[in-house]
Design a protein around this motif. Sequence first.
Motif, PDB file in Angstrom:
ATOM      1  N   GLY A 289     -10.435  -0.789  -8.099  1.00 36.03           N
ATOM      2  CA  GLY A 289     -10.665  -1.633  -7.055  1.00 36.03           C
ATOM      3  C   GLY A 289     -12.726  -1.737  -7.979  1.00 36.03           C
ATOM      4  N   GLU A 290     -13.445  -1.138  -7.366  1.00 37.08           N
ATOM      5  CA  GLU A 290     -14.493  -0.826  -8.189  1.00 37.08           C
ATOM      6  C   GLU A 290     -15.233  -0.804  -9.529  1.00 37.08           C
ATOM      7  OE1 GLU A 290     -15.622   3.059  -6.036  1.00 37.08           O
ATOM      8  OE2 GLU A 290     -15.989   1.851  -3.971  1.00 37.08           O
ATOM      9  N   ALA A 291     -14.126   0.027 -10.351  1.00 33.88           N
ATOM     10  CA  ALA A 291     -14.363  -0.324 -11.752  1.00 33.88           C
ATOM     11  C   ALA A 291     -14.140  -1.111 -12.402  1.00 33.88           C
ATOM     12  CB  ALA A 291     -13.554   1.024 -12.389  1.00 33.88           C
ATOM     13  N   LEU A 292     -12.927  -1.676 -12.208  1.00 32.96           N
ATOM     14  CA  LEU A 292     -12.566  -3.453 -12.372  1.00 32.96           C
ATOM     15  C   LEU A 292     -13.910  -3.928 -11.903  1.00 32.96           C
ATOM     16  CD1 LEU A 292      -8.977  -3.258 -11.814  1.00 32.96           C
ATOM     17  CD2 LEU A 292     -10.053  -3.189 -13.777  1.00 32.96           C
ATOM     18  N   ASP A 293     -14.017  -4.686 -10.495  1.00 31.21           N
ATOM     19  CA  ASP A 293     -15.476  -4.972 -10.368  1.00 31.21           C
ATOM     20  C   ASP A 293     -16.247  -5.011 -11.585  1.00 31.21           C
ATOM     21  OD1 ASP A 293     -16.627  -7.084  -8.855  1.00 31.21           O
ATOM     22  OD2 ASP A 293     -17.946  -5.947  -8.357  1.00 31.21           O
ATOM     23  N   ALA A 294     -16.919  -3.453 -11.731  1.00 31.95           N
ATOM     24  CA  ALA A 294     -18.204  -3.705 -12.655  1.00 31.95           C
ATOM     25  C   ALA A 294     -17.681  -3.568 -13.942  1.00 31.95           C
ATOM     26  CB  ALA A 294     -18.309  -1.576 -12.671  1.00 31.95           C
ATOM     27  N   GLY A 295     -16.666  -3.817 -14.716  1.00 31.79           N
ATOM     28  CA  GLY A 295     -16.071  -4.070 -16.305  1.00 31.79           C
ATOM     29  C   GLY A 295     -15.601  -3.315 -16.873  1.00 31.79           C
ATOM     30  N   GLU A 296     -15.640  -2.469 -15.794  1.00 39.26           N
ATOM     31  CA  GLU A 296     -14.810  -0.466 -16.822  1.00 39.26           C
ATOM     32  C   GLU A 296     -13.098  -1.205 -16.698  1.00 39.26           C
ATOM     33  OE1 GLU A 296     -16.438   2.473 -14.378  1.00 39.26           O
ATOM     34  OE2 GLU A 296     -17.975   1.955 -14.431  1.00 39.26           O
ATOM     35  N   ALA A 297     -12.829  -0.575 -17.644  1.00 35.00           N
ATOM     36  CA  ALA A 297     -10.764  -0.612 -18.125  1.00 35.00           C
ATOM     37  C   ALA A 297     -10.786   1.055 -17.912  1.00 35.00           C
ATOM     38  CB  ALA A 297     -10.662  -0.886 -19.287  1.00 35.00           C
ATOM     39  N   ASP A 298     -11.111   2.223 -17.896  1.00 33.90           N
ATOM     40  CA  ASP A 298     -10.939   3.493 -18.524  1.00 33.90           C
ATOM     41  C   ASP A 298     -10.365   3.749 -17.542  1.00 33.90           C
ATOM     42  OD1 ASP A 298     -12.344   3.514 -20.613  1.00 33.90           O
ATOM     43  OD2 ASP A 298     -14.282   4.424 -19.777  1.00 33.90           O
ATOM     44  N   PRO A 299     -10.127   3.705 -16.052  1.00 33.05           N
ATOM     45  CA  PRO A 299      -9.170   4.248 -14.609  1.00 33.05           C
ATOM     46  C   PRO A 299      -7.787   3.305 -15.397  1.00 33.05           C
ATOM     47  CG  PRO A 299     -11.012   3.333 -13.586  1.00 33.05           C
ATOM     48  CD  PRO A 299     -11.705   2.962 -15.690  1.00 33.05           C
ATOM     49  N   LEU A 300      -7.827   2.665 -16.269  1.00 34.38           N
ATOM     50  CA  LEU A 300      -6.166   1.855 -15.559  1.00 34.38           C
ATOM     51  C   LEU A 300      -5.406   2.538 -16.430  1.00 34.38           C
ATOM     52  CD1 LEU A 300      -7.420  -1.997 -16.956  1.00 34.38           C
ATOM     53  CD2 LEU A 300      -6.417  -0.669 -14.761  1.00 34.38           C
ATOM     54  N   ALA A 301      -5.831   3.080 -18.077  1.00 31.77           N
ATOM     55  CA  ALA A 301      -5.057   4.183 -18.434  1.00 31.77           C
ATOM     56  C   ALA A 301      -4.210   5.567 -17.500  1.00 31.77           C
ATOM     57  CB  ALA A 301      -5.726   4.792 -19.606  1.00 31.77           C
ATOM     58  N   THR A 302      -4.928   5.837 -16.823  1.00 29.59           N
ATOM     59  CA  THR A 302      -4.319   6.881 -16.112  1.00 29.59           C
ATOM     60  C   THR A 302      -3.215   6.079 -14.321  1.00 29.59           C
ATOM     61  OG1 THR A 302      -5.980   6.495 -14.318  1.00 29.59           O
ATOM     62  CG2 THR A 302      -6.236   8.457 -16.081  1.00 29.59           C
ATOM     63  N   LEU A 303      -3.190   4.788 -14.858  1.00 27.65           N
ATOM     64  CA  LEU A 303      -1.763   4.275 -13.747  1.00 27.65           C
ATOM     65  C   LEU A 303      -0.824   4.563 -14.071  1.00 27.65           C
ATOM     66  CD1 LEU A 303      -3.855   0.915 -12.579  1.00 27.65           C
ATOM     67  CD2 LEU A 303      -3.798   3.082 -11.612  1.00 27.65           C
ATOM     68  N   ASN A 304       0.462   4.599 -13.694  1.00 21.73           N
ATOM     69  CA  ASN A 304       1.888   5.289 -13.573  1.00 21.73           C
ATOM     70  C   ASN A 304       2.802   3.971 -13.398  1.00 21.73           C
ATOM     71  OD1 ASN A 304       3.712   6.638 -15.074  1.00 21.73           O
ATOM     72  ND2 ASN A 304       3.370   8.462 -13.843  1.00 21.73           N
ATOM     73  N   GLY A 305       3.897   3.527 -13.297  1.00 19.29           N
ATOM     74  CA  GLY A 305       4.177   2.604 -12.772  1.00 19.29           C
ATOM     75  C   GLY A 305       4.550   1.911 -13.611  1.00 19.29           C
ATOM     76  N   SER A 306       5.392   0.745 -13.229  1.00 21.57           N
ATOM     77  CA  SER A 306       6.220  -0.210 -13.847  1.00 21.57           C
ATOM     78  C   SER A 306       5.683  -1.678 -13.389  1.00 21.57           C
ATOM     79  CB  SER A 306       7.142  -0.996 -13.959  1.00 21.57           C
ATOM     80  OG  SER A 306       8.343  -1.907 -14.874  1.00 21.57           O
TER      81      SER A 306
END
Length: 570
Positions: free
Chosen positions: A68-85
């Motif tokens: 959440g903090e990364a998305l609020d800061a405009g960062e998208a890199d952590p999204l690539a490590t999310l697993n699931g549907s």
Amino acid sequence: MFGVYQPDHGEGGGHDGSRRCEIADGPLRLFDPVLGLKQIVEDPARRWTVYAFGRLLDAGPRGLLGLGEALDAGEADPLATLNGSFALVVHLRAKGEVLLVTDRTGSRRLYYGERDGRLWFSSRLARLRGCGFRLRLTDGRLIQYLTFRCVLDGTILEGVDRLPGASVLRWSTGGSSVHRYWGWDFEEDEPPPGESSASSDRMEELSSLWTGAVSRWILPGSDPLLSLSGGLDSRLILVEMLRHLAPGQFRTMTYGTPGSFDYEIARLIASRRGLRHRSFDLSREGDYDRLFSEACLETDGMIDLVNAVNDSHRALGDDQRELVVGYFADSITGRVCLPDVMLDRRLEGRPDRGSATRYLLDRFSMGLWLQVPWLVERPPDWCFEEMVRVLGGEGSGGPRPSLASALARFHCERLAPRFDLLCLGKGDDTIERICPFLDIHWIDFWRRVPPSLRNEGRLYKEFLAWRAPELYALPLRGLRGRGLVEGRRVWDLGLRPNPEIGLVDYEGWLRGGGPFATLIRDLLTAVGDRGILRREAIDRYWDEHQSGSCENTFMLLRAASLEMILRTFG
């Protein structure tokens, strides 16, 4: 999942009866389907909140709060490590913004459109149809649909788009933007000469990845239902499930018509393994008008209805919500089939893009692209250039350096998320469809596999033969033959003389003169009356099919499906 972001705090309208389970978050209003749109993390100061729809298996190394903090800061890199549907809705209150996020493959549908200064979004296109967005099928999208059985870009509603996989939409009253946080970049180099594709190290790595994927996606004690077919993918899932569960701890099912590959081979596999299995004979349904209409709504009017007409969700018990499926697997592991000498051919300019487009048209339209110009009364060159535009890389970062990678990327990024995943759409708001092949660690492995080992699924087939030789030895979809001889016993599958369609004998149904043929003929007459398709062409294709001089099953069903789409969303 359905919602609206309305900065004016107005009431809005057109909520299509979805007011149950409403989540009111200031200007953001969310309407919850049965499976649940849940708040998963919130900033302690309430600057932002993250909601999730679907199944988020792993929040990555930074955890939910770090995400959440990364998305609020405009960062998208952590999204690539999310697993699931999953799909995410992120409310950035302090900034007056909303983010819509899709997983890597776009397995959760997420449509959006702006109207009256508000952002409307939903996992179902019909809900947006009820919010004032109107049907508009452009010439280009009509060509795409008739050629590839699906609309490849945009939607059939004016002003509504579908958020692609691995994408973030950032929206505020000041404007919007979409960017991708991950891409389908495939290995270009071949292995050293003499290296075996089925090396023990590679097999062991695949085995470990597959065990991990299934254990993450199929939860213990969930009593899942596995959809069996005549192909490789559901067999590979079955192998792993049997390593962790007894045959009585889960069930299997298939649907289709007796004599078709999927129907008969699935029953054979279930019998051999002593599984609790149910077979749904669609030839006994009769109410095809209802099936077509329901499937049209469930698949958002974006694909033809050949593979969408099924009632697989009926096999679930009252307390069951999990249906395990094998869709998307062949896209990741190597559906593209090229002569080996063409694997490293470079796409340097327009002629190469044209060649790649021609291959894709031949491979994935089943040759129907040659019939489309006459059907829609458009010049053949115009239709072909529309396909070059869509398939040659526009809007998806451009073609990859080699032909093999370009085709693999097109299939994983454009075609499979549109067609394969929409085929899963029936009951999507009440059924949790589980596909271990979407596991990010499994995907990352296959992106590193050299082109020659992905080609025709070579490594994938070797892995299944190594992992489960007894199941790999059973008949496969697409192989002719009456049955399997094992010792002195003959397993007679009762296959029809020409069971090319894995699930349903549509070819025979159209010539049978029964209720299915009557419905299709009525739909074809209606779409001809609209003037969208040439009546002369429709009548010719029908007469040729009835006489047996040509086999026009797929084009006839595609045209009939178009009429059902126009009725449903018009």
